[in-house]
Design an enzyme around this catalytic site. Structure first.
Site, short mmCIF file in Angstrom:
data_model
loop_
_atom_site.label_atom_id
_atom_site.label_comp_id
_atom_site.label_asym_id
_atom_site.label_seq_id
_atom_site.Cartn_x
_atom_site.Cartn_y
_atom_site.Cartn_z
N SER A 120 0.86 -1.19 0.00
CA SER A 120 0.00 0.00 0.00
C SER A 120 0.89 1.23 0.00
CB SER A 120 -0.89 0.02 1.25
OG SER A 120 -1.57 1.25 1.38
N TYR A 148 -3.13 -0.61 10.53
CA TYR A 148 -3.06 -0.93 9.10
C TYR A 148 -1.74 -0.46 8.49
CZ TYR A 148 -4.06 -0.66 4.10
OH TYR A 148 -3.99 -0.79 2.72
N LYS A 201 1.41 -2.60 6.68
CA LYS A 201 1.81 -2.40 5.28
C LYS A 201 3.28 -1.98 5.17
CE LYS A 201 -1.91 -3.66 3.19
NZ LYS A 201 -1.92 -4.83 2.29
#
Length: 236
Positions: free
Chosen positions: A133, A146, A150
């Protein structure tokens, strides 16, 4: 690279479904995986693909997935979740940290453990596409657990590329910004992301980074080497 057979995790929606659709359109035989079994079966039926409901956080389940696709040329380790807490790291519940680490990071590691030995043993050219990401390259104020997962996926993708440098197996790391998917109602069309990712695979290019965010990624690196605190990234 001639892709005759491929595996896509997280294939029931978003980027995974778009990758599957593009590959199917090119005649690739597909084995599709997702934890959401009903949606997966529906997608697979529309693409004449094989559906294998899989929790990528479960190492044995991913081993079974790999065994079901022994001739895969391309493995797309795409499954991921965003979580609910996108504030400061200490604001996310410990269970959310555990879940996101297990799926986003563990899912990639489990996929590498299951597929890399098989790809190498085949002796054929192969490729691994890892969905990371933009949140793994540029640090945003509200990334929560999150973003941390990533960033870890980026490191694993780089390590994998280095480890496979002298082999027939290539690695591409996909780092999209916001994409319209189950994770976000806004963003770019996942079909466009899939097209760019598969083009990079054919070029055996390592990283796919949105053009508008490249300067922000460079600014983060510059801040780090100069010992400066991070600044919120913005697109060019």
């Amino acid at each position: 690279m001639d892709i005759t057979s491929a595996v896509v995790t997280g294939a029931a929606s978003g980027i995974g479904r778009a990758l599957a659709a593009r590959l199917a359109a090119g005649g690739t035989r597909l084995v599709l995986a997702d934890v959401h079994a009903a949606a997966l079966v529906q997608v697979a039926a529309g693409l004449h693909a094989t559906a294998i409901p899989t929790d990528v956080a479960d190492p044995m389940a991913v081993q079974q997935l790999a065994a079901a696709a022994p001739d895969a040329d391309l493995v797309c380790l795409n499954a991921g979740i965003v979580g609910t807490a996108l504030g400061a790291p200490w604001e996310a519940d410990p269970r959310e940290w555990d879940t996101l680490l297990a799926v986003n990071l563990g899912g990639v590691v489990n996929g590498l453990r299951a597929f890399v030995p098989r790809l190498l043993a085949s002796g054929r050219p192969g490729h691994i596409l890892i969905t990371a990401s933009l949140a793994g390259l540029a640090t945003f104020p509200g990334g929560g657990a999150y973003a941390a997962t990533k960033h870890a996926v980026v490191a694993v993708a780089e390590q994998t590329s280095l480890a496979l440098a002298d082999t027939p197996v290539g690695v591409t790391m996909l780092c999209p910004a916001l994409v319209r998917s189950a994770m976000s109602p806004i963003g770019v069309d996942p079909a466009d992301v899939a097209d760019e990712a598969l083009h990079a695979v054919q070029e055996r290019r390592f990283a796919v980074v949105p053009t508008a965010w490249r300067a922000a990624v460079l600014q983060r690196a510059e801040n780090l080497v100069r010992g400066q605190p991070p600044t919120p990234p913005t697109p060019a």
